[in-house]
Motif scaffolding. Structure first.
Motif, mmCIF file in Angstrom:
data_model
loop_
_atom_site.group_PDB
_atom_site.id
_atom_site.type_symbol
_atom_site.label_atom_id
_atom_site.label_comp_id
_atom_site.label_asym_id
_atom_site.label_seq_id
_atom_site.Cartn_x
_atom_site.Cartn_y
_atom_site.Cartn_z
ATOM 1 N N ILE A 54 -22.098 -12.136 7.034
ATOM 2 C CA ILE A 54 -23.081 -13.220 6.906
ATOM 3 C C ILE A 54 -23.062 -13.963 6.064
ATOM 4 O O ILE A 54 -22.873 -13.626 4.552
ATOM 5 C CB ILE A 54 -24.302 -12.153 6.908
ATOM 6 C CG1 ILE A 54 -24.230 -11.138 7.948
ATOM 7 C CG2 ILE A 54 -25.835 -13.249 6.895
ATOM 8 C CD1 ILE A 54 -25.587 -10.293 7.944
ATOM 9 N N ARG A 55 -22.869 -15.543 6.374
ATOM 10 C CA ARG A 55 -22.911 -16.559 5.271
ATOM 11 C C ARG A 55 -24.178 -17.279 5.582
ATOM 12 O O ARG A 55 -24.502 -17.755 6.615
ATOM 13 C CB ARG A 55 -21.686 -17.644 5.629
ATOM 14 C CG ARG A 55 -20.235 -16.527 5.309
ATOM 15 C CD ARG A 55 -19.400 -17.635 5.416
ATOM 16 N NE ARG A 55 -17.996 -17.067 5.052
ATOM 17 C CZ ARG A 55 -17.127 -16.414 5.796
ATOM 18 N NH1 ARG A 55 -17.718 -16.247 7.079
ATOM 19 N NH2 ARG A 55 -16.083 -15.762 5.666
ATOM 20 N N ALA A 56 -24.741 -17.476 4.367
ATOM 21 C CA ALA A 56 -26.322 -18.140 4.434
ATOM 22 C C ALA A 56 -26.477 -18.577 2.998
ATOM 23 O O ALA A 56 -26.033 -18.509 2.133
ATOM 24 C CB ALA A 56 -27.344 -17.166 4.620
ATOM 25 N N ASP A 57 -27.324 -19.661 3.166
ATOM 26 C CA ASP A 57 -27.783 -20.414 1.752
ATOM 27 C C ASP A 57 -28.697 -19.486 1.183
ATOM 28 O O ASP A 57 -29.782 -20.127 0.815
ATOM 29 C CB ASP A 57 -28.408 -21.865 2.108
ATOM 30 C CG ASP A 57 -28.408 -22.633 0.909
ATOM 31 O OD1 ASP A 57 -27.877 -22.189 -0.259
ATOM 32 O OD2 ASP A 57 -29.134 -23.593 0.695
ATOM 33 N N VAL A 58 -28.714 -18.209 0.702
ATOM 34 C CA VAL A 58 -29.285 -17.300 0.238
ATOM 35 C C VAL A 58 -28.612 -16.755 -0.871
ATOM 36 O O VAL A 58 -27.385 -16.185 -0.667
ATOM 37 C CB VAL A 58 -30.027 -16.333 1.125
ATOM 38 C CG1 VAL A 58 -30.719 -15.329 0.420
ATOM 39 C CG2 VAL A 58 -30.508 -16.808 2.330
ATOM 40 N N ASP A 59 -29.145 -16.489 -2.032
ATOM 41 C CA ASP A 59 -28.649 -15.742 -3.297
ATOM 42 C C ASP A 59 -28.908 -14.134 -3.089
ATOM 43 O O ASP A 59 -29.945 -13.740 -3.495
ATOM 44 C CB ASP A 59 -29.234 -16.084 -4.493
ATOM 45 C CG ASP A 59 -28.370 -15.534 -5.744
ATOM 46 O OD1 ASP A 59 -27.471 -14.683 -5.497
ATOM 47 O OD2 ASP A 59 -28.879 -15.675 -6.860
ATOM 48 N N PHE A 60 -28.151 -13.491 -2.184
ATOM 49 C CA PHE A 60 -28.313 -12.029 -1.926
ATOM 50 C C PHE A 60 -28.444 -11.245 -2.998
ATOM 51 O O PHE A 60 -28.877 -10.271 -3.130
ATOM 52 C CB PHE A 60 -27.320 -11.620 -0.897
ATOM 53 C CG PHE A 60 -27.364 -12.241 0.476
ATOM 54 C CD1 PHE A 60 -28.304 -11.783 1.383
ATOM 55 C CD2 PHE A 60 -26.594 -13.211 0.839
ATOM 56 C CE1 PHE A 60 -28.464 -12.308 2.783
ATOM 57 C CE2 PHE A 60 -26.746 -14.094 1.944
ATOM 58 C CZ PHE A 60 -27.493 -13.332 3.171
ATOM 59 N N SER A 61 -27.696 -11.597 -4.041
ATOM 60 C CA SER A 61 -27.475 -10.820 -5.438
ATOM 61 C C SER A 61 -28.928 -10.840 -6.118
ATOM 62 O O SER A 61 -29.282 -9.870 -6.653
ATOM 63 C CB SER A 61 -26.638 -11.503 -6.476
ATOM 64 O OG SER A 61 -26.533 -12.579 -6.852
ATOM 65 N N SER A 62 -29.765 -11.817 -5.956
ATOM 66 C CA SER A 62 -31.238 -11.987 -6.311
ATOM 67 C C SER A 62 -32.179 -11.215 -5.717
ATOM 68 O O SER A 62 -33.126 -10.946 -6.188
ATOM 69 C CB SER A 62 -31.459 -13.411 -6.776
ATOM 70 O OG SER A 62 -31.887 -13.943 -5.332
ATOM 71 N N LEU A 63 -31.818 -10.741 -4.423
ATOM 72 C CA LEU A 63 -32.927 -10.050 -3.595
ATOM 73 C C LEU A 63 -32.863 -8.425 -4.174
ATOM 74 O O LEU A 63 -32.029 -7.937 -4.650
ATOM 75 C CB LEU A 63 -32.608 -9.780 -2.156
ATOM 76 C CG LEU A 63 -32.580 -11.385 -1.396
ATOM 77 C CD1 LEU A 63 -32.048 -11.368 -0.031
ATOM 78 C CD2 LEU A 63 -33.661 -12.168 -1.674
#
Length: 297
Positions: free
Chosen positions: A269-278
């Motif tokens: 999954i590639r998205a303009d989201v910082d998954f590490s900050s969730l």
């Protein structure tokens, strides 16, 4: 000629050279039952074209290169190196009806270390006629199983026997050793395995040990070196085909601003989201929902 080092409390290290002077010995007193031969398929070599050429040379020029022998526990002469010369002379004596044939031989020291006898045999063949990696690997395994050498282990035996070879060649020998250890006596023609094929099969067996049993079953029915090579080729091809199928099974699509790539056992999954900050709880809820929907179809 090999150098050895002797150490005492009072004198510095000095090189000691093994000088084995040739002597004439009765041909029928030379036995070859002690050391295993590094050459495989000896029966096939007895009647080979190369053996006939060697016999022709011996007829014309006589024996120019002595064989090497040692004495065993029963004080009998045992062959160390020179099996082809010994065999050719035996055949000539029989063909010519010679009553008391002799052979020129060098006698090793009475207390020669067992490993040194193996090294003498190997170095003789490496100098006069290249050994295949299958033959070198088989000899290393046989030597490591010798009661007098078991404490050394296979790795040390390889280092001792083939210390004069480049380290890359010793690496190839170790690959063939792994292949022979895994496949055992189902490999009926180890001397016929090419370097590249043997190394590739060994690598696959290390990465996918669960495939060994099927490969052993296929090898058991081989009645020639070429058939054995075909089995190995098919084995390697099956990995390439599996890799190609895995690569081919790929689906890419887009949901909103999120890019999805689906493969066998993998979803990217590639998205303009910082998954590490969730927060972990947020990602966990999202993944549980994802699993429920995927499993429900």
């Amino acid at each position: 000629m090999r150098t050895q080092t002797q150490t005492t409390d009072k004198t510095p290290d000095k090189p000691a050279y093994r000088i084995l002077r040739p002597r004439e010995l009765p041909l029928d007193q030379i036995h070859s039952s002690d050391l295993p031969r590094d050459r495989l398929n000896l029966k096939g070599q007895e009647g080979s074209e190369e053996m006939e050429e060697l016999k022709a040379s011996l007829r014309l020029r006589g024996q120019r290169t002595p064989v090497t022998v040692c004495r065993d526990a029963q004080d009998c002469y045992q062959l160390v190196s020179g099996w082809r010369r010994l065999t050719a002379l035996q055949q000539l004596a029989q063909e010519q009806g010679e009553a008391a044939p002799m052979i020129t031989a060098r006698l090793t020291g009475l207390k020669e270390a067992r490993i040194e006898l193996y090294i003498d045999m190997v170095e003789s063949n490496l100098l006069h006629k290249a050994l295949s990696f299958g033959e070198m690997a088989q000899l290393a395994l046989t030597a490591a199983a010798d009661p007098e050498l078991q404490e050394l282990g296979v790795e040390e035996v390889v280092s001792r026997l083939y210390g004069s070879l480049h380290k890359m060649k010793r690496s190839y020998i170790r690959s063939f050793i792994h292949l022979l250890q895994v496949l055992g006596d189902t490999v009926q023609y180890p001397e016929r395995i090419s370097r590249n094929q043997g190394v590739a099969v060994s690598r696959r067996l290390k990465n996918a040990p669960e495939t060994a049993e099927d490969l052993r079953d296929n090898l058991r029915v081989c009645d020639s070196g070429s058939m054995q090579g075909a089995v190995f080729a098919q084995y390697l091809l099956s990995f390439r085909e599996a890799s190609a199928k895995s690569t081919a099974k790929e689906r890419q699509f887009k949901v909103g601003n999120t890019h999805i790539t689906g493969r066998v056992g993998e979803c990217v999954i590639r998205a303009d989201v910082d998954f590490s900050s969730l927060r972990t709880e947020v990602l966990s809820r999202a993944l549980r929902a994802f699993e429920r929907i995927v499993q429900a179809g």
